[in-house]
Motif scaffolding. Structure first.
Motif, PDB file in Angstrom:
ATOM      1  N   ASP A  32      96.319  -4.163  24.654  1.00  0.00           N
ATOM      2  CA  ASP A  32      95.667  -4.281  25.963  1.00  0.00           C
ATOM      3  C   ASP A  32      94.149  -4.135  25.819  1.00  0.00           C
ATOM      4  OD1 ASP A  32      98.021  -4.724  27.470  1.00  0.00           O
ATOM      5  OD2 ASP A  32      98.504  -2.599  27.283  1.00  0.00           O
ATOM      6  N   VAL A  33      93.610  -4.935  24.960  1.00  0.00           N
ATOM      7  CA  VAL A  33      92.164  -4.908  24.711  1.00  0.00           C
ATOM      8  C   VAL A  33      91.444  -5.681  25.818  1.00  0.00           C
ATOM      9  CG1 VAL A  33      90.342  -5.622  23.121  1.00  0.00           C
ATOM     10  CG2 VAL A  33      92.513  -4.727  22.227  1.00  0.00           C
ATOM     11  N   GLU A  34      90.570  -5.015  26.481  1.00  0.00           N
ATOM     12  CA  GLU A  34      89.782  -5.692  27.520  1.00  0.00           C
ATOM     13  C   GLU A  34      88.556  -6.335  26.900  1.00  0.00           C
ATOM     14  OE1 GLU A  34      90.617  -2.419  31.038  1.00  0.00           O
ATOM     15  OE2 GLU A  34      88.807  -3.683  31.095  1.00  0.00           O
ATOM     16  N   VAL A  35      88.183  -7.470  27.458  1.00  0.00           N
ATOM     17  CA  VAL A  35      86.959  -8.136  27.010  1.00  0.00           C
ATOM     18  C   VAL A  35      86.158  -8.567  28.229  1.00  0.00           C
ATOM     19  CG1 VAL A  35      85.961  -9.949  25.591  1.00  0.00           C
ATOM     20  CG2 VAL A  35      88.216  -9.044  25.027  1.00  0.00           C
ATOM     21  N   ALA A  36      84.902  -8.156  28.267  1.00  0.00           N
ATOM     22  CA  ALA A  36      83.986  -8.622  29.314  1.00  0.00           C
ATOM     23  C   ALA A  36      83.258  -9.846  28.771  1.00  0.00           C
ATOM     24  CB  ALA A  36      82.986  -7.526  29.660  1.00  0.00           C
ATOM     25  N   TYR A  37      83.241 -10.916  29.551  1.00  0.00           N
ATOM     26  CA  TYR A  37      82.579 -12.131  29.070  1.00  0.00           C
ATOM     27  C   TYR A  37      81.988 -12.917  30.225  1.00  0.00           C
ATOM     28  CZ  TYR A  37      86.655 -14.804  30.653  1.00  0.00           C
ATOM     29  OH  TYR A  37      87.631 -15.379  31.432  1.00  0.00           O
ATOM     30  N   GLU A  38      81.073 -13.783  29.882  1.00  0.00           N
ATOM     31  CA  GLU A  38      80.515 -14.714  30.859  1.00  0.00           C
ATOM     32  C   GLU A  38      80.587 -16.102  30.264  1.00  0.00           C
ATOM     33  OE1 GLU A  38      76.598 -13.545  32.218  1.00  0.00           O
ATOM     34  OE2 GLU A  38      77.320 -11.567  32.879  1.00  0.00           O
ATOM     35  N   THR A  58      72.978  -3.458  20.835  1.00  0.00           N
ATOM     36  CA  THR A  58      73.084  -2.844  22.158  1.00  0.00           C
ATOM     37  C   THR A  58      73.107  -3.890  23.271  1.00  0.00           C
ATOM     38  OG1 THR A  58      70.695  -2.596  22.393  1.00  0.00           O
ATOM     39  CG2 THR A  58      71.874  -0.789  21.316  1.00  0.00           C
ATOM     40  N   GLY A  59      73.447  -5.113  22.919  1.00  0.00           N
ATOM     41  CA  GLY A  59      73.515  -6.166  23.918  1.00  0.00           C
ATOM     42  C   GLY A  59      74.803  -6.109  24.715  1.00  0.00           C
ATOM     43  N   ASP A  60      75.020  -7.155  25.551  1.00  0.00           N
ATOM     44  CA  ASP A  60      76.235  -7.220  26.350  1.00  0.00           C
ATOM     45  C   ASP A  60      76.560  -8.670  26.650  1.00  0.00           C
ATOM     46  OD1 ASP A  60      74.505  -7.993  28.409  1.00  0.00           O
ATOM     47  OD2 ASP A  60      74.338  -5.951  29.166  1.00  0.00           O
ATOM     48  N   ALA A  61      77.568  -8.859  27.502  1.00  0.00           N
ATOM     49  CA  ALA A  61      78.029 -10.217  27.803  1.00  0.00           C
ATOM     50  C   ALA A  61      77.035 -10.994  28.664  1.00  0.00           C
ATOM     51  CB  ALA A  61      79.385 -10.148  28.509  1.00  0.00           C
ATOM     52  N   HIS A  62      76.138 -10.302  29.305  1.00  0.00           N
ATOM     53  CA  HIS A  62      75.238 -10.971  30.251  1.00  0.00           C
ATOM     54  C   HIS A  62      74.039 -11.564  29.516  1.00  0.00           C
ATOM     55  CE1 HIS A  62      73.268 -12.087  33.833  1.00  0.00           C
ATOM     56  NE2 HIS A  62      72.405 -11.088  33.858  1.00  0.00           N
ATOM     57  N   ALA A  63      74.264 -12.732  28.939  1.00  0.00           N
ATOM     58  CA  ALA A  63      73.249 -13.356  28.097  1.00  0.00           C
ATOM     59  C   ALA A  63      72.264 -14.201  28.888  1.00  0.00           C
ATOM     60  CB  ALA A  63      73.916 -14.205  27.024  1.00  0.00           C
ATOM     61  N   ALA A  64      72.715 -14.787  29.988  1.00  0.00           N
ATOM     62  CA  ALA A  64      71.841 -15.743  30.689  1.00  0.00           C
ATOM     63  C   ALA A  64      72.075 -15.671  32.188  1.00  0.00           C
ATOM     64  CB  ALA A  64      72.101 -17.158  30.183  1.00  0.00           C
ATOM     65  N   GLY A  65      71.097 -16.184  32.926  1.00  0.00           N
ATOM     66  CA  GLY A  65      71.226 -16.279  34.374  1.00  0.00           C
ATOM     67  C   GLY A  65      71.097 -14.940  35.068  1.00  0.00           C
ATOM     68  N   LEU A  66      71.446 -14.986  36.327  1.00  0.00           N
ATOM     69  CA  LEU A  66      71.256 -13.838  37.202  1.00  0.00           C
ATOM     70  C   LEU A  66      72.598 -13.497  37.823  1.00  0.00           C
ATOM     71  CD1 LEU A  66      68.619 -12.391  38.014  1.00  0.00           C
ATOM     72  CD2 LEU A  66      68.481 -13.944  39.964  1.00  0.00           C
ATOM     73  N   ARG A  67      72.921 -12.196  37.784  1.00  0.00           N
ATOM     74  CA  ARG A  67      74.128 -11.780  38.483  1.00  0.00           C
ATOM     75  C   ARG A  67      73.758 -11.396  39.912  1.00  0.00           C
ATOM     76  NH1 ARG A  67      76.799  -8.215  33.619  1.00  0.00           N
ATOM     77  NH2 ARG A  67      74.862  -7.088  33.931  1.00  0.00           N
ATOM     78  N   MET A  68      74.667 -11.675  40.827  1.00  0.00           N
ATOM     79  CA  MET A  68      74.439 -11.376  42.239  1.00  0.00           C
ATOM     80  C   MET A  68      73.961  -9.939  42.393  1.00  0.00           C
ATOM     81  SD  MET A  68      75.031 -12.950  45.239  1.00  0.00           S
ATOM     82  CE  MET A  68      76.447 -14.075  45.146  1.00  0.00           C
ATOM     83  N   GLY A  69      72.879  -9.760  43.147  1.00  0.00           N
ATOM     84  CA  GLY A  69      72.414  -8.411  43.441  1.00  0.00           C
ATOM     85  C   GLY A  69      71.540  -7.803  42.357  1.00  0.00           C
ATOM     86  N   GLU A  70      71.348  -8.518  41.250  1.00  0.00           N
ATOM     87  CA  GLU A  70      70.517  -7.972  40.178  1.00  0.00           C
ATOM     88  C   GLU A  70      69.209  -8.740  40.075  1.00  0.00           C
ATOM     89  OE1 GLU A  70      72.692  -7.772  36.527  1.00  0.00           O
ATOM     90  OE2 GLU A  70      74.161  -6.354  37.328  1.00  0.00           O
ATOM     91  N   LYS A  71      68.223  -8.111  39.459  1.00  0.00           N
ATOM     92  CA  LYS A  71      66.915  -8.766  39.348  1.00  0.00           C
ATOM     93  C   LYS A  71      66.605  -9.211  37.929  1.00  0.00           C
ATOM     94  CE  LYS A  71      64.562  -6.753  43.285  1.00  0.00           C
ATOM     95  NZ  LYS A  71      63.663  -5.698  43.769  1.00  0.00           N
ATOM     96  N   ARG A  72      67.371  -8.683  37.009  1.00  0.00           N
ATOM     97  CA  ARG A  72      67.042  -8.937  35.621  1.00  0.00           C
ATOM     98  C   ARG A  72      67.947 -10.021  35.051  1.00  0.00           C
ATOM     99  NH1 ARG A  72      65.676  -4.276  31.298  1.00  0.00           N
ATOM    100  NH2 ARG A  72      65.285  -5.691  29.564  1.00  0.00           N
TER     101      ARG A  72
END
Lengths: 369, 369
Positions: A32-38, A58-72
């Motif tokens: 039951d390995v979870e994976v966060a991805y975009e 120390t990176g993450d799945a959020h490589a590009a674009g903008l997520r709703m409600g975020e500025k970065r």
């Protein structure tokens, strides 16, 4: 104004069901390995346009674009998007947090389904192949048999290399930036100081800090400040901060006074809460042991691969130097692998792979082209 | 077997009586300043054969020979002694612990005569000129008006430079090895991480750890391990340790496993108890601010000096690089000072100044000659 990519969303997959666990190289098993991805862009009907992006320590799945409600924007937004080197009008881009991380993919702070409690310090030690195995399963679950390209910088580039060694038939183009096929003694030395800072912090509590409601923030801050020095070049530090300070003349103080001190304090503080200590330990240790060319299976795998490599280093990078990239290139070529190698000029040290140095984006674009 | 020097003894002077205090550059005053020092050889009847040796950040007065009951020779025993480059058959050699230190000379853990208690974190911040002022007084008390030479490596070399700026008539030959006239931004960056490690250690107790019966050992250990990386070259680390480890094959562990990790652990642990945290902070901060050519008085002093300099750097030293020595040389020459400069080849990084690299001892010998 809408971002060219539209808003992006981090998604979640659960892979390796209980009866079909992930068998780690150490012999341990996870299920039951979870994976966060975009994902960005659209998969072609034949599934031949997928590019997998591998993030750094120390990176993450959020490589590009903008997520709703975020500025970065995502950490590689200058590289990935409409009309960018990794062009989302043409490619279906997948970016996923890695195993052992703390940004949505199973890691030490995830719940162990066997106990219902967090793994904590009992989370198994990971091999780079384990990270790759999770992402291979993710890619398959998205209907992709073969990647048009896998692209990564730093640890991400090393993941790309491991992927080719593990499944050479699965990657058409491997883009490896500011990476190494084997950490130097000095690299390991800095890693071990960081681990001493974290594991020696009284709030580390033998890795059970979360159960005690504390965090080894002091250790993490010191580790991050030190690591940051290795991410930038001495020249970049000198250009950016020189010896500018708040006091004047012969005034002195023990507290931070020089601008570079305030900068590093800020880097250290900003890291706290953003990244988990056990994930940091797990991934730094994985890097120390990374050594794919020591693995007998690598020669066999590379002998039958048609993967083409593009390897890039930056002249001011002293964390993963040009010499380290060159050795990787020699190792690949010795196995008959086609490699396009270049050292680019950039004053920004290891961090150059995240920036837009002259010639860098064009180089990636033309290879991915 | 008797050591050629015979047994040496650390002596103690008390300087700057209450009515004649040491006025620091900050305006603070200290009196009854203790100084631990050793001498080797005999002062000539005319007093013209004295050489002062300046130690580095964590050094002490015990530069050469063997003290009764000890097994370890002084830290520069390969340089100083009978027939050695600094020949005790010809020269009267003085070596003293520096102000702010913790090896016999007044520093933060000394008793403040005004209160009868240790200065602790209230010990005033020091300028390199303050260190020089104490040693100038010591030299005078020993009947020496003018030094045949002052010799130092790293911080010691910087003390030599400051001494010439403060009292140019007092030094005939200045030997400056592996030093800098001004710390680089990266140098300050490493310093500030070390200070964060120490001052952020919960056992630091705002510098009053001794009153609480504790010591910031964790911070000191991390600071020392990190500093040690900067004292050696990446090549030396690779040659000495490579990637040798205790585990085999794909075994891994989180605890120290690679030889370089055990080595750094040992370096860190051996430092504890040997050096005081407040002294470490005081001297690292003194280095950050060291900048004698920013001082208007320096130009005037150098214009009237007949001191001849020998400046030496080592090609693999990345703490105080050849570029830093070269800048110092240019600054000195711009003021009309005679400088003999050379970069020597040595694989051992900053630590080279303590070792016997090819050509190094001969070079010092011929200049001192």
């Amino acid at each position: 104004m809408t971002h060219p990519l539209g808003y992006v969303e981090t998604q979640r997959a659960v892979l390796f069901a209980e009866g079909d666990p992930l068998r780690l190289r150490s012999g341990a098993e996870l299920h039951d390995v979870e994976v966060a991805y975009e994902t960005y862009g659209e998969l072609s009907p034949t599934g031949d346009n997928a590019i997998f992006v591998c993030h750094a320590l120390t990176g993450d799945a959020h490589a590009a674009g903008l997520r709703m409600g975020e500025k970065r924007r995502g950490w590689w937004d200058n590289m990935i998007g409409r009309g960018k080197p990794i062009d989302t009008d043409r490619f279906f881009v997948i970016s996923a947090n890695l195993l052992g991380g703390c940004s949505g993919t199973t890691g030490p702070q995830s719940n162990d389904p066997a106990t219902g409690r967090a793994y904590g310090p009992d989370f198994p030690l990971l091999h780079m192949s384990d990270v790759v195995a999770v992402h291979r399963r993710l890619v398959a679950s998205l209907g992709v048999q073969r990647l048009y390209a896998a692209v990564g910088g730093s640890l991400g580039g090393m993941q790309v290399l491991q992927w080719v060694c593990d499944a050479p038939e699965q990657i058409e183009r491997a883009v490896v930036i500011a990476a190494s096929s084997q950490l130097s003694t000095e690299n390991i030395a800095f890693s071990t100081v960081a681990r001493q800072a974290i594991m020696g912090d009284p709030d580390y509590r033998e890795g059970r800090y979360r159960e005690h409601g504390v965090r080894p923030d002091q250790g993490m801050k010191v580790a991050r400040m030190m690591a940051h020095i290795t991410y930038v070049s001495p020249e970049a530090l000198a250009t950016k901060f020189g010896r500018r300070r708040t006091t004047v003349g012969e005034q002195m103080e023990m507290a931070p006074d020089f601008e570079v001190e305030h900068y590093l304090q800020h880097q250290g503080d900003a890291f706290l809460g953003r990244f988990d200590a056990l994930s940091y330990l797990a991934l730094s240790r994985l890097l120390d042991y990374f050594d794919p060319f020591a693995d007998a299976a690598t020669a066999e795998a590379l002998a039958r691969t048609s993967t083409r490599f593009q390897v890039t280093s930056f002249d001011s990078d002293w964390r993963f130097s040009t010499a380290q990239s060159q050795r990787m290139v020699e190792q690949l070529r010795a196995h008959g692998v086609a490699v396009d190698f270049a050292e680019l000029s950039s004053p920004h040290g290891h961090d150059s792979f995240l920036l837009e140095s002259p010639g860098y984006h064009d180089r990636v674009r033309s290879f991915v082209g």
